[in-house]
Design a protein around this motif. Structure first.
Motif, PDB file in Angstrom:
ATOM      1  N   ASN A 148       9.432  87.539  21.509  1.00 47.71           N
ATOM      2  CA  ASN A 148       7.790  87.628  21.265  1.00 47.71           C
ATOM      3  C   ASN A 148       7.556  88.710  22.448  1.00 47.71           C
ATOM      4  OD1 ASN A 148       5.176  87.467  21.966  1.00 47.71           O
ATOM      5  ND2 ASN A 148       5.118  85.521  21.276  1.00 47.71           N
ATOM      6  N   GLY A 150       4.530  89.716  23.845  1.00 45.59           N
ATOM      7  CA  GLY A 150       3.803  89.031  24.679  1.00 45.59           C
ATOM      8  C   GLY A 150       4.376  88.319  25.904  1.00 45.59           C
ATOM      9  N   LEU A 151       5.346  87.462  25.427  1.00 51.29           N
ATOM     10  CA  LEU A 151       6.368  86.623  26.498  1.00 51.29           C
ATOM     11  C   LEU A 151       7.150  87.580  27.531  1.00 51.29           C
ATOM     12  CD1 LEU A 151       7.447  83.447  24.342  1.00 51.29           C
ATOM     13  CD2 LEU A 151       6.031  83.418  26.372  1.00 51.29           C
ATOM     14  N   LEU A 154       4.916  88.938  29.699  1.00 52.56           N
ATOM     15  CA  LEU A 154       4.654  87.666  30.816  1.00 52.56           C
ATOM     16  C   LEU A 154       5.731  87.975  31.639  1.00 52.56           C
ATOM     17  CD1 LEU A 154       2.692  85.360  31.443  1.00 52.56           C
ATOM     18  CD2 LEU A 154       4.388  84.045  30.074  1.00 52.56           C
ATOM     19  N   PHE A 155       7.014  87.841  31.267  1.00 52.28           N
ATOM     20  CA  PHE A 155       8.180  87.447  32.184  1.00 52.28           C
ATOM     21  C   PHE A 155       8.081  89.008  33.061  1.00 52.28           C
ATOM     22  CE2 PHE A 155      11.261  84.162  31.169  1.00 52.28           C
ATOM     23  CZ  PHE A 155      10.365  83.488  30.449  1.00 52.28           C
ATOM     24  N   GLN A 164      16.935  85.638  34.551  1.00 53.53           N
ATOM     25  CA  GLN A 164      16.021  84.924  34.255  1.00 53.53           C
ATOM     26  C   GLN A 164      15.400  85.118  32.967  1.00 53.53           C
ATOM     27  OE1 GLN A 164      13.325  85.513  37.410  1.00 53.53           O
ATOM     28  NE2 GLN A 164      13.609  83.430  38.145  1.00 53.53           N
ATOM     29  N   ARG A 168      15.887  81.962  30.291  1.00 54.89           N
ATOM     30  CA  ARG A 168      14.606  81.480  29.991  1.00 54.89           C
ATOM     31  C   ARG A 168      14.015  81.831  28.828  1.00 54.89           C
ATOM     32  NH1 ARG A 168      12.355  78.193  33.900  1.00 54.89           N
ATOM     33  NH2 ARG A 168      13.553  77.935  35.598  1.00 54.89           N
ATOM     34  N   LEU A 169      14.264  83.288  28.455  1.00 59.03           N
ATOM     35  CA  LEU A 169      13.623  83.730  27.101  1.00 59.03           C
ATOM     36  C   LEU A 169      14.635  84.324  26.026  1.00 59.03           C
ATOM     37  CD1 LEU A 169      10.731  84.752  26.066  1.00 59.03           C
ATOM     38  CD2 LEU A 169      11.333  86.916  27.203  1.00 59.03           C
ATOM     39  N   PRO A 172      16.756  81.096  24.606  1.00 66.08           N
ATOM     40  CA  PRO A 172      16.025  80.057  23.579  1.00 66.08           C
ATOM     41  C   PRO A 172      15.458  80.828  22.342  1.00 66.08           C
ATOM     42  CG  PRO A 172      15.280  79.788  25.939  1.00 66.08           C
ATOM     43  CD  PRO A 172      16.100  80.951  25.934  1.00 66.08           C
ATOM     44  N   SER A 173      15.073  81.809  22.283  1.00 69.47           N
ATOM     45  CA  SER A 173      14.453  82.748  21.363  1.00 69.47           C
ATOM     46  C   SER A 173      15.741  82.970  20.309  1.00 69.47           C
ATOM     47  CB  SER A 173      13.973  84.236  21.626  1.00 69.47           C
ATOM     48  OG  SER A 173      12.997  84.048  22.666  1.00 69.47           O
ATOM     49  N   GLY A 252      15.117  70.529  16.906  1.00 74.09           N
ATOM     50  CA  GLY A 252      14.382  69.457  16.433  1.00 74.09           C
ATOM     51  C   GLY A 252      13.027  69.601  17.015  1.00 74.09           C
ATOM     52  N   GLY A 253      13.113  69.464  18.312  1.00 77.52           N
ATOM     53  CA  GLY A 253      11.714  69.422  19.065  1.00 77.52           C
ATOM     54  C   GLY A 253      10.579  70.505  18.835  1.00 77.52           C
ATOM     55  N   TRP A 254      11.117  71.821  18.495  1.00 77.25           N
ATOM     56  CA  TRP A 254      10.081  72.691  18.434  1.00 77.25           C
ATOM     57  C   TRP A 254      10.121  73.928  17.280  1.00 77.25           C
ATOM     58  CZ3 TRP A 254      11.618  77.999  18.982  1.00 77.25           C
ATOM     59  CH2 TRP A 254      13.118  78.110  19.403  1.00 77.25           C
ATOM     60  N   LEU A 259      10.868  71.189  11.383  1.00 76.97           N
ATOM     61  CA  LEU A 259       9.735  70.305  11.349  1.00 76.97           C
ATOM     62  C   LEU A 259       9.733  69.610   9.935  1.00 76.97           C
ATOM     63  CD1 LEU A 259       6.968  72.216  12.971  1.00 76.97           C
ATOM     64  CD2 LEU A 259       8.711  70.719  14.047  1.00 76.97           C
TER      65      LEU A 259
ATOM     66  N   THR B 103       0.452  82.961  23.698  1.00 74.05           N
ATOM     67  CA  THR B 103       1.631  83.441  24.133  1.00 74.05           C
ATOM     68  C   THR B 103       2.495  82.346  24.894  1.00 74.05           C
ATOM     69  OG1 THR B 103       0.657  85.634  24.601  1.00 74.05           O
ATOM     70  CG2 THR B 103       2.836  85.501  25.018  1.00 74.05           C
ATOM     71  N   TRP B 107       9.581  76.709  22.664  1.00 77.54           N
ATOM     72  CA  TRP B 107      10.609  75.588  22.963  1.00 77.54           C
ATOM     73  C   TRP B 107      10.203  74.549  24.317  1.00 77.54           C
ATOM     74  CZ3 TRP B 107      11.282  80.801  22.808  1.00 77.54           C
ATOM     75  CH2 TRP B 107      11.320  81.366  24.067  1.00 77.54           C
ATOM     76  N   ARG B 150       3.006  73.610  19.326  1.00 81.69           N
ATOM     77  CA  ARG B 150       2.697  73.836  17.796  1.00 81.69           C
ATOM     78  C   ARG B 150       2.018  72.374  17.948  1.00 81.69           C
ATOM     79  NH1 ARG B 150       5.507  69.643  16.006  1.00 81.69           N
ATOM     80  NH2 ARG B 150       7.467  69.107  16.940  1.00 81.69           N
TER      81      ARG B 150
END
Lengths: 263, 276
Positions: A148, A150-151, A154-155, A164, A168-169, A172-173, A252-254, A259, B103, B107, B150
């Motif tokens: 993303n 935007g993210l 932000l970083f 990092q 961290r980005l 996971p992406s 599963g969490g996100w 979902l 933004t 996760w 979400r």
């Protein structure tokens, strides 16, 4: 998802399977089809039990090659993907060769690899790895690039280091794409292992399922051929389900793909 | 075109003449030759709530991004606390940018998201946790710290985004149409909460919007901008006392300011149209 529809999701395909197998059994019996042409499912099942040790030890050989190749695909594929995203120049220079690897039929290069490799098992693993590698590379590269913006901003604004950003980005992406790659690659590793065994045609104690299929074909032992085929298919399905479970555990969490729609 | 107003001062935050950010002659011409902004002069003082208001294409976001150092001016100069951007962050002087979208990292939990700036700065765990709790309490998300983005509504996601901005204890908040995607009721609520936060924490805010009502309700000073080329048309001081609440929103005074701004915006659009 309600319990009811969960049950249905399981019961419906099983029902279809039972109906098809019954039909098969009936047609074989009705038309008296000889067993060296099409054996009845019951005969395949009996053969599976009778030849269990022979088939199981072959399955074990094939599985070892599959798992080893899959493991190598994941490790090498991920490393290559990380290299590719480090710089566009590296990716531009090498990605076409990764594609080249992917589009070359493994059957065509397997004989070469078998000649070059020290022993047959190594050759089999190399072949299966070549087949399983590409989905991991392409999916992980896509994932590592699908950050993303935007993210990312932000970083950067928070003066994040490259490391990092990666941990961290980017990682996971990339995870959903990576797990998508795992699903494809696990099946392909199995196919690669079987195809390579076909080409190698190894005999003796270290013979995999493909060898059993070849032998059964030569001897017109068609029930055994079907039993071996059944084992390969089941293995492929189990591998796939294992990857689905892994992906659910991790995402599963996100992630949207995991979902459960709320009723 | 009227000359810019003399520096207005917020009612309560009276650290006088304390300029935080000074934009002098900064202009932006993009690589394709588009002139996004004519040379801009703008001083932002400690404790002000400044709104950049204007039609699309007037360069208000571009100006804000230059103030955030996300874009570099093609020419001209911007100073932060009288120094270059490299010095921002020294002696606890921080500015933070709030995006148009929340933004958030999908996760990570709300807590994980809000913690991110502290984690990146390598803050000590206990201290970070305490700061996160504070920030979440400020935006009213304490009960949702373990939820994932979400699971939250758009307004709550925006609150999480603001909490993430506040966790670094910034002096200046730069906000790019942060509530633009929300429905009006949620937006009004968030405007109110943001205003209370600004008042309590003595923040300085630069806020981009194209809503006249939002601009009047929030600001100590509204900078009206016109498009093609992007430029400052006029500055309007909103001289109503704080704390402001719903009563201000329905007052005669509010309506007058809204009317003035409406006319100015119409003028700004007309000026743009002539150059089309």
């Amino acid at each position: 998802m309600s319990l009811d529809s969960k049950f249905m999701a399981f019961a419906m395909p099983v029902g279809v399977g039972v109906i098809l197998l019954s039909l098969w059994e009936f047609l074989v019996w009705f038309y008296q089809v000889p067993k060296f042409l099409v054996p009845a499912p019951s005969l395949v099942a009996t053969t599976l039990v009778q030849d269990w040790w022979l088939l199981f030890s072959s399955l074990w050989v094939t599985l070892k090659v599959t798992f080893f190749a899959f493991f190598l695909s994941v490790v090498i594929g991920t490393l290559v993907a990380f290299l590719f995203v480090q710089s566009r120049v590296v990716e531009m220079s090498f990605f076409p060769y990764a594609v080249l690897l992917q589009v070359t039929p493994i059957v065509a290069i397997a004989p070469l690899i078998i000649i070059w490799a020290k022993d047959t098992n190594t050759a089999l693993v190399i072949c299966a790895t070549l087949v399983g590698l590409f989905p991991i590379i392409s999916n992980t590269v896509l994932g590592l690039r699908s950050v993303n913006p935007g993210l990312l901003n932000l970083f950067k604004m928070n003066k994040a280091t490259r490391f990092q950003q990666l941990v961290r980005l980017r990682i996971p992406s990339a995870a959903p794409y990576f797990f998508g790659g795992l699903r494809i690659s696990s099946g392909l590793s199995l196919i690669g292992a079987v195809v390579a065994e076909f080409v190698a045609g190894t005999g003796g104690s270290g013979a995999g399922l493909a060898y059993q299929i070849l032998q059964a074909g030569f001897q017109l032992n068609i029930p055994r051929l079907f039993a071996a085929l059944f084992l390969i298919t089941i293995t492929g399905v189990l591998l796939f389900l294992l990857m689905v479970a892994l992906s659910r555990l991790a995402l599963g969490g996100w992630h949207e793909s995991e979902l459960v729609p709320e009723a | 075109m009227a000359a810019p107003h003399p520096a207005p001062l917020p009612v309560k935050h009276g650290e006088r003449e304390n300029t935080v950010i000074e934009v002098s002659g900064a202009e932006k011409v993009f690589a394709n030759g588009t002139r996004a902004l004519e040379p801009i002069d703008l001083g932002i003082r400690q404790g002000e709530f400044i709104t950049l208001l204007g039609p699309s294409g007037c360069g208000k976001s571009t100006l804000l991004k230059m103030i955030a150092n996300l874009l570099e001016p093609s020419s001209g100069d911007i100073r932060w606390w009288g120094k270059g951007f490299d010095h921002v962050g020294e002696d606890g002087k921080k500015l933070v940018f709030v995006f148009q979208d929340a933004t958030l990292m999908p996760w990570a939990s709300v807590r994980g998201n809000v913690r991110l700036p502290l984690d990146l700065a390598g803050a000590e765990r206990k201290l970070a946790d305490a700061r996160v709790d504070q920030a979440l309490a400020l935006v009213g998300l304490s009960k949702f710290d373990l939820s994932y983005p979400r699971q939250l509504s758009g307004g709550m996601q925006m609150r999480a985004s603001i909490a993430r901005a506040l966790v670094t204890e910034p002096n200046v908040l730069l906000m790019d149409e942060p509530f633009g995607a929300l429905d009006e009721i949620t937006r009004n609520k968030l405007d109110q909460d943001l205003l209370d936060l600004w008042y309590e924490k003595k923040l300085t805010v630069v806020f981009v919007t194209h809503s006249i009502y939002e601009a009047v309700f929030l600001s100590t000073r509204v900078v009206v901008m016109a498009a093609r080329p992007g430029r400052i048309m006029r500055e309007v001081k909103i001289d109503a006392p704080y704390p402001r609440n719903e009563a201000f929103r329905v007052s005669q005074e509010f309506a007058m300011y809204a009317r003035d701004l409406q006319l100015l915006l119409a003028e700004a659009s007309a000026a743009g149209a002539v150059e089309d």
